[in-house]
Design an enzyme around this catalytic site. Structure first.
Site, short mmCIF file in Angstrom:
data_model
loop_
_atom_site.label_atom_id
_atom_site.label_comp_id
_atom_site.label_asym_id
_atom_site.label_seq_id
_atom_site.Cartn_x
_atom_site.Cartn_y
_atom_site.Cartn_z
N HIS A 101 0.97 -1.12 -0.16
CA HIS A 101 -0.08 0.06 0.05
C HIS A 101 0.86 1.03 -0.03
O HIS A 101 2.04 1.38 0.64
CB HIS A 101 -1.10 0.12 1.16
CG HIS A 101 -1.68 -1.07 1.66
ND1 HIS A 101 -1.15 -2.14 2.24
CD2 HIS A 101 -3.04 -1.24 1.25
CE1 HIS A 101 -2.07 -3.10 2.47
NE2 HIS A 101 -3.10 -2.33 1.79
N ASP A 104 2.25 2.04 3.41
CA ASP A 104 3.11 1.25 4.01
C ASP A 104 4.65 1.55 3.80
O ASP A 104 5.44 1.19 4.58
CB ASP A 104 3.09 -0.47 3.25
CG ASP A 104 1.81 -0.95 3.34
OD1 ASP A 104 1.00 -0.55 4.18
OD2 ASP A 104 1.76 -1.68 2.29
C1 XUL Z 1 -7.45 -6.54 4.53
C2 XUL Z 1 -6.50 -7.12 3.29
C3 XUL Z 1 -5.55 -5.95 2.63
C4 XUL Z 1 -5.83 -5.98 1.21
C5 XUL Z 1 -4.97 -5.02 0.41
O1 XUL Z 1 -8.13 -7.46 5.03
O2 XUL Z 1 -6.47 -8.13 2.78
O3 XUL Z 1 -4.38 -6.09 3.19
O4 XUL Z 1 -4.94 -7.29 1.00
O5 XUL Z 1 -5.50 -3.69 0.98
#
Ligand code: XUL
Ligand code: CO
Length: 439
Positions: A101, A104
């Site tokens: 993300h 992150d």
């Molecule tokens: C949340 C989840 C996230 C997604 C990416 O449950 O799985 O980490 O994979 O936003």
């Protein structure tokens, strides 16, 4: 460069009798299975958020994970240290891909412009390290759920100013993903859902979500981003009713708004089980609809009703998952992303590696077993035999569109003797055991 995990060696394959904790027992990356190496089949991916960003906190206590940068206070220095550590970890584990993300990898600044500048600086560094270590970005995404501004959602917020901010954030995250050669871009509906209809305009929120996704598609075309867009279904958590409940719900949503040609699915094991499905069910449903894009691999705990995101160690689930992946002809542009974290009490840096080793070994062995199952064809033959009545006579007419209610009634009136055969579920489960035990 600093070595962050000096106590951890490069992880090598030593075979199933090895007692070395820091070795693979089943994942032999160069081993060829059905014309492809295990490495190509599995496309193992490091999740940046769980591996570098998470700290082991839970609703009852603060973080516990020990990290080499714990004493550093400068947020950009921390971000760089995490990035270097990420590449060391991927390298030591022999993983080719990572996923992140935006938030992150770089901290938020005092406003959007500063936040974007921080991100650009880290992305430039990331690009350098990707070259040095020869690693690839499986997918990028935006964290449009963590900051309090997203309390009512992002693309489904009641606040148009927040909607605009989310659009700006996703725009930037797409640009960054393109810059790093990301093969996919993921939309997980963080807080896209609702708690109560007493304060929610359901239709407006869903229409706005569709508008948002259409704008993302348009912008991708504009900037020439050719990665695959993926939606990651999840039924609940954080909101009570997440709009992207499961594969079937997302498919209906996409088709309803004419978006289906632009999106595939990123399916996560623990999200499937939260929705009351098996992972295999969700993957199979995506497969038969041509929308199997990528996989977030982990496992939940059957005794807990939330998204525990544990490293996958269940060989039955791994086998049945790989069975579907092989039937799909592989995972294509997608990969197997470990959306998994070590338990809060597994707080030493070594645990991170041990978690990945456990997960990678489980999936590797699942692949071996699933390949054998398909090669020997017993299960496919059992399915074909079960539906045999559709290969001849009236069954064939039905499949070929030659039957209607009147002709079927005529048939039923003249064929009163109906015979059914056993489904042999227990036999098939015993056979599955045999494949698992013998491999
Ligand atoms: C949340 C989840 C996230 C997604 C990416 O449950 O799985 O980490 O994979 O936003
Ligand atoms: Co996920």
């Amino acid at each position: 460069m600093v070595e962050y995990f000096a106590n951890v060696p490069y992880i090598k394959y030593e075979g199933k009798n090895s007692k070395n904790d820091f070795a693979f027992k089943y994942y032999n990356l160069d081993e060829v299975i059905g014309g492809k190496t295990m490495r190509e089949h599995l496309k193992f991916t490091m999740s940046y958020w769980h591996t570098l960003a998470a700290n082991g906190s839970d609703p009852f206590g603060v973080g516990t994970y020990q990290k080499p940068w714990d004493n550093e206070t400068d947020q950009m220095k921390v971000a760089k240290a995490k990035m270097e550590a990420a590449f060391e970890l991927m390298d030591k584990l022999g993983m080719d891909y990572f996923a992140f993300h935006d938030r992150d990898i770089a901290p938020e600044g005092k406003d959007l412009a500063e936040t974007n500048a921080f991100l650009d600086e880290i992305v430039a560094y990331c690009k350098e390290l990707m070259k040095t270590y020869n690693k690839k970005l499986l997918w990028g995404t935006a964290n449009a759920f963590g900051n309090p501004r997203y309390v009512h959602g992002a693309a489904t917020t009641c606040n148009a100013y927040v909607y605009a901010y989310a659009a700006a954030q996703v725009k930037k995250a797409m640009e960054v993903t393109k810059e790093l050669g990301g093969e996919n871009y993921v939309f997980w509906g963080g807080r896209e859902g609702y708690e109560t209809l007493l304060n929610t305009d359901l239709k407006l929120e869903q229409d706005n979500l569709a508008r948002f996704l259409q704008m993302a598609v348009d912008y991708a075309h504009k900037i020439g981003f050719t990665g695959q867009f993926l939606i990651e279904p999840k039924p609940k958590e954080p909101t009570k009713h997440q709009y992207d409940f499961d594969v079937a719900t997302v498919l209906a949503f996409l088709r309803n708004y004419g978006l289906d040609k632009y999106f595939k699915m990123n399916i996560e094991a623990n999200h499937a089980t939260l929705a009351g499905h098996t992972f295999q069910h969700e993957v199979a449903l995506a497969r038969i609809n041509g929308v199997l894009g990528s996989l977030d691999i982990n496992q939940g705990d059957p005794n807990l009703g939330w998204d525990t995101d544990q490293f996958p160690t269940n060989i039955y689930d791994a086998t049945l998952l790989m069975y579907e992946v092989l039937k799909n002809g592989g995972i294509g542009q997608g990969g197997l992303n470990f959306d998994a974290k070590v338990r809060r009490a597994s707080f030493e840096v070594e645990d991170l590696f041990l978690g990945y080793i456990a997960g990678m070994d489980t999936l590797a062995q699942g692949l071996r077993i699933a390949y054998k199952m398909l090669e020997e064809g017993e299960f496919e033959a059992a399915v074909a035999e079960r539906y045999k009545s559709f290969t001849e006579g009236i069954g064939k007419d039905i499949l070929e569109g030659k039957a209607d209610f009147e002709s079927l009634e005529k048939y039923a009136l003249t064929n009163s003797l109906i015979k059914n055969k056993s489904g042999r579920q227990e036999l098939l489960e015993a056979k599955l055991n045999q494949y698992i035990f013998n491999e």
